[in-house]
Design a protein around this motif. Structure first.
Motif, PDB file in Angstrom:
ATOM      1  N   GLU A 311       0.766  -1.216   0.060  1.00  8.73           N
ATOM      2  CA  GLU A 311      -0.034   0.047   0.100  1.00  8.73           C
ATOM      3  C   GLU A 311       0.665   1.252  -0.175  1.00  8.73           C
ATOM      4  OE1 GLU A 311      -3.857   1.919   2.359  1.00  8.73           O
ATOM      5  OE2 GLU A 311      -2.741   0.332   3.327  1.00  8.73           O
ATOM      6  N   LYS A 312       0.490   2.247  -0.694  1.00  5.78           N
ATOM      7  CA  LYS A 312       1.392   3.477  -0.991  1.00  5.78           C
ATOM      8  C   LYS A 312       0.437   4.572  -0.063  1.00  5.78           C
ATOM      9  CE  LYS A 312       3.274   2.483  -5.439  1.00  5.78           C
ATOM     10  NZ  LYS A 312       3.630   2.875  -6.858  1.00  5.78           N
ATOM     11  N   ARG A 313       1.298   5.591   0.548  1.00  5.78           N
ATOM     12  CA  ARG A 313       0.527   6.656   1.026  1.00  5.78           C
ATOM     13  C   ARG A 313       0.051   7.508  -0.085  1.00  5.78           C
ATOM     14  NH1 ARG A 313       1.836   8.298   6.191  1.00  5.78           N
ATOM     15  NH2 ARG A 313       2.865   6.801   7.436  1.00  5.78           N
ATOM     16  N   LEU A 314      -1.402   8.062   0.518  1.00  2.00           N
ATOM     17  CA  LEU A 314      -1.812   9.123  -0.625  1.00  2.00           C
ATOM     18  C   LEU A 314      -2.255  10.142   0.340  1.00  2.00           C
ATOM     19  CD1 LEU A 314      -4.401   6.762  -2.286  1.00  2.00           C
ATOM     20  CD2 LEU A 314      -2.007   7.532  -3.341  1.00  2.00           C
ATOM     21  N   THR A 315      -2.332  11.421  -0.104  1.00  4.41           N
ATOM     22  CA  THR A 315      -2.852  12.380   0.291  1.00  4.41           C
ATOM     23  C   THR A 315      -4.494  12.748   0.166  1.00  4.41           C
ATOM     24  OG1 THR A 315      -0.702  13.722   0.288  1.00  4.41           O
ATOM     25  CG2 THR A 315      -2.553  15.294   0.566  1.00  4.41           C
ATOM     26  N   ALA A 316      -5.158  12.350   0.969  1.00  7.22           N
ATOM     27  CA  ALA A 316      -6.822  12.559   0.807  1.00  7.22           C
ATOM     28  C   ALA A 316      -7.552  13.063   1.937  1.00  7.22           C
ATOM     29  CB  ALA A 316      -7.219  10.925   0.391  1.00  7.22           C
ATOM     30  N   GLU A 317      -8.784  13.173   1.628  1.00  7.55           N
ATOM     31  CA  GLU A 317      -9.591  13.510   2.653  1.00  7.55           C
ATOM     32  C   GLU A 317      -9.815  12.451   3.674  1.00  7.55           C
ATOM     33  OE1 GLU A 317     -12.785  15.678   0.935  1.00  7.55           O
ATOM     34  OE2 GLU A 317     -11.617  17.400   0.399  1.00  7.55           O
ATOM     35  N   LEU A 318     -10.115  12.858   4.922  1.00  6.17           N
ATOM     36  CA  LEU A 318     -10.192  11.890   5.744  1.00  6.17           C
ATOM     37  C   LEU A 318     -11.867  11.241   5.657  1.00  6.17           C
ATOM     38  CD1 LEU A 318      -9.438  10.080   8.496  1.00  6.17           C
ATOM     39  CD2 LEU A 318     -10.412  12.050   9.755  1.00  6.17           C
TER      40      LEU A 318
END
Length: 460
Positions: A311-318
């Motif tokens: 799994e890769k880190r993503l910048t997303a809304e909670l």
């Protein structure tokens, strides 16, 4: 290295550091009087000698100046011969006879008496700068075969170096010496304490489960015992990380391999059902196979989350990350006649592992729904440095001694919460692993009234 150069040892650094610090302070304080003496006392300059010589020649030419009131004329004299003077200040003269008595003044300052002794010790004409006056002499001459000596005094004649201020103010000098020694010792303590703080930080991070924590290269490259300790700590951390990772991989590999015979068993049960074979024993085998399959699934999830793979880190809304999971949790709560209260700030957006974080919050919500009496709450807030997610319920809570242990794998406390649970004690362990994967912190505590509140802090 340390074996070849013993001066790299911490003992010698401490010894030399404190010894040099104290020696420097003592030397500076001790040298001030010597510097002052060398600066203030000097051979009689030609200009001052000429001033005394002119007055002596005048006395020799006019011997009556040594009689009665004429002596008072010798007390003050203006410099008319191009000599030195201080802001137009007068030249004051002291005439001494052969017996050492001052002839032209009844009152003689203590400084002049000191200067007489200095001149006798020097055995030559000198000048000496006192705090507010310059005294010089003697110039020896004879009148009517009688020896005389002439001394001169001028007001403060030349600026003194700034550091002589400390020689005149002993208490201030002592205070500054103490302050300076404190600063030097403080620098030494900081130099020695910095690697210890780095070691402490790394040890605390390792204890919290951050297996990637290491002592910085600056500390590890030191050539004293601190450097050796840092290298040993990093080696220990490498070994622990490799051991834990190998253990997690082994658990994942074993769980994966168990899937194969379990799949065959489930296939055999399906074939038996198809042939019309039904019995209590087959029902029991099918139930246990399902339980075994669920357990293996949890073990694989724990292994993946712990090793932080796939799994890769993503910048997303909670809200986007938790949307589907919250819908499922809300439906599950309604089926049990309970109410889920959601207060998630839609503006929270940060870098995270979406699937891992969603699974962690799902485990917390399912536990809360299972044990809540009526209400379950999930809230979130964002500060400058972190995102906080809070899950709480109005259930029976936990014993204080078990609030930390519940996040350990396979831990099932013997209390009301877990007696009705059919799990294996892996759900909260997966949550703990997910929080660790985000370098965050999780904390469980009982509410003042009743119920459990779990707080997750994730750094941004």
């Amino acid at each position: 290295m340390l074996k070849n150069n013993p001066f790299n040892r911490l003992f010698f650094k401490l010894l030399l550091g404190f010894w040099l610090c104290s020696s420097l302070i003592i030397a500076l304080v001790s040298l001030l009087p010597l510097l002052q003496q060398n600066h203030d006392r000097s051979p009689l300059p030609p200009s001052l000698e000429r001033m005394l010589k002119n007055v002596a020649e005048r006395i020799q030419e006019q011997p009556q100046l040594l009689e009665g009131k004429n002596l008072q004329r010798l007390r003050h004299s203006r410099n008319k011969d191009g000599g030195r003077k201080h802001n137009g200040g007068p030249l004051r003269l002291y005439l001494i006879d052969g017996e050492g008595q001052v002839l032209n003044s009844k009152r003689v300052s203590r400084g002049f008496r000191r200067f007489q002794l200095m001149a006798e010790e020097a055995d030559q004409p000198i000048s000496h700068q006192f705090r507010d006056e310059l005294i010089f002499g003697p110039y020896s001459f004879e009148v009517n075969s009688k020896p005389y000596q002439l001394f001169g005094r001028l007001p403060d004649n030349h600026p003194r170096p700034w550091f002589f201020f400390f020689a005149d103010n002993k208490l201030l000098t002592a205070g500054l010496a103490i302050l300076l020694s404190g600063l030097l010792c403080g620098l030494l303590a900081w130099y020695l304490g910095k690697p210890l703080r780095s070691l402490k930080h790394s040890a605390n991070a390792l204890a919290r489960g951050d297996l990637s924590s290491r002592v910085d290269a600056t500390t590890a490259n030191r050539r004293d015992e601190m450097g050796q300790l840092a290298v040993a700590f990093n080696g220990m951390a490498d070994a622990i990380e490799a051991m834990v990772n190998n253990q997690q991989r082994l658990m994942g590999d074993i769980s994966h391999e168990l899937r194969t015979p379990l799949t065959r068993l489930q296939l055999s049960l399906a074939l038996a059902r198809k042939k019309g074979q039904h019995s209590t024993e087959l029902d029991r085998i099918e139930y246990e196979a399902q339980q075994q399959d669920a357990l293996i699934g949890e073990l694989l999830t724990l292994s993946r989350v712990t090793l932080n793979v796939s799994e890769k880190r993503l910048t997303a809304e909670l809200t986007e990350t938790l949307s589907q999971m919250l819908d499922d949790a809300e439906f599950e709560a309604e089926q049990q006649g309970k109410q889920l209260h959601i207060d998630i700030d839609e503006s929270i957006r940060f870098n995270h592992l979406p699937r891992t974080l969603s699974r962690a919050i799902e485990n917390l919500l399912r536990n809360a729904i299972r044990y809540a009496e009526q209400h379950i709450y999930i809230e979130s807030q964002q500060t400058k440095n972190q995102v906080r997610i809070v899950v709480s319920d109005d259930g029976p809570g936990l014993a204080e001694k078990e609030l930390e242990a519940i996040f350990a794998p396979f831990y099932r406390p013997d209390n009301a919460r877990d007696r009705v649970s059919g799990g294996w004690g892996l759900g909260l362990a997966i949550t703990q692993a997910a929080v660790d994967a985000h370098k965050g912190r999780i904390l469980a505590k009982n509410q003042p009234s009743h119920g459990l509140i779990v707080t997750i802090d994730l750094p941004i």
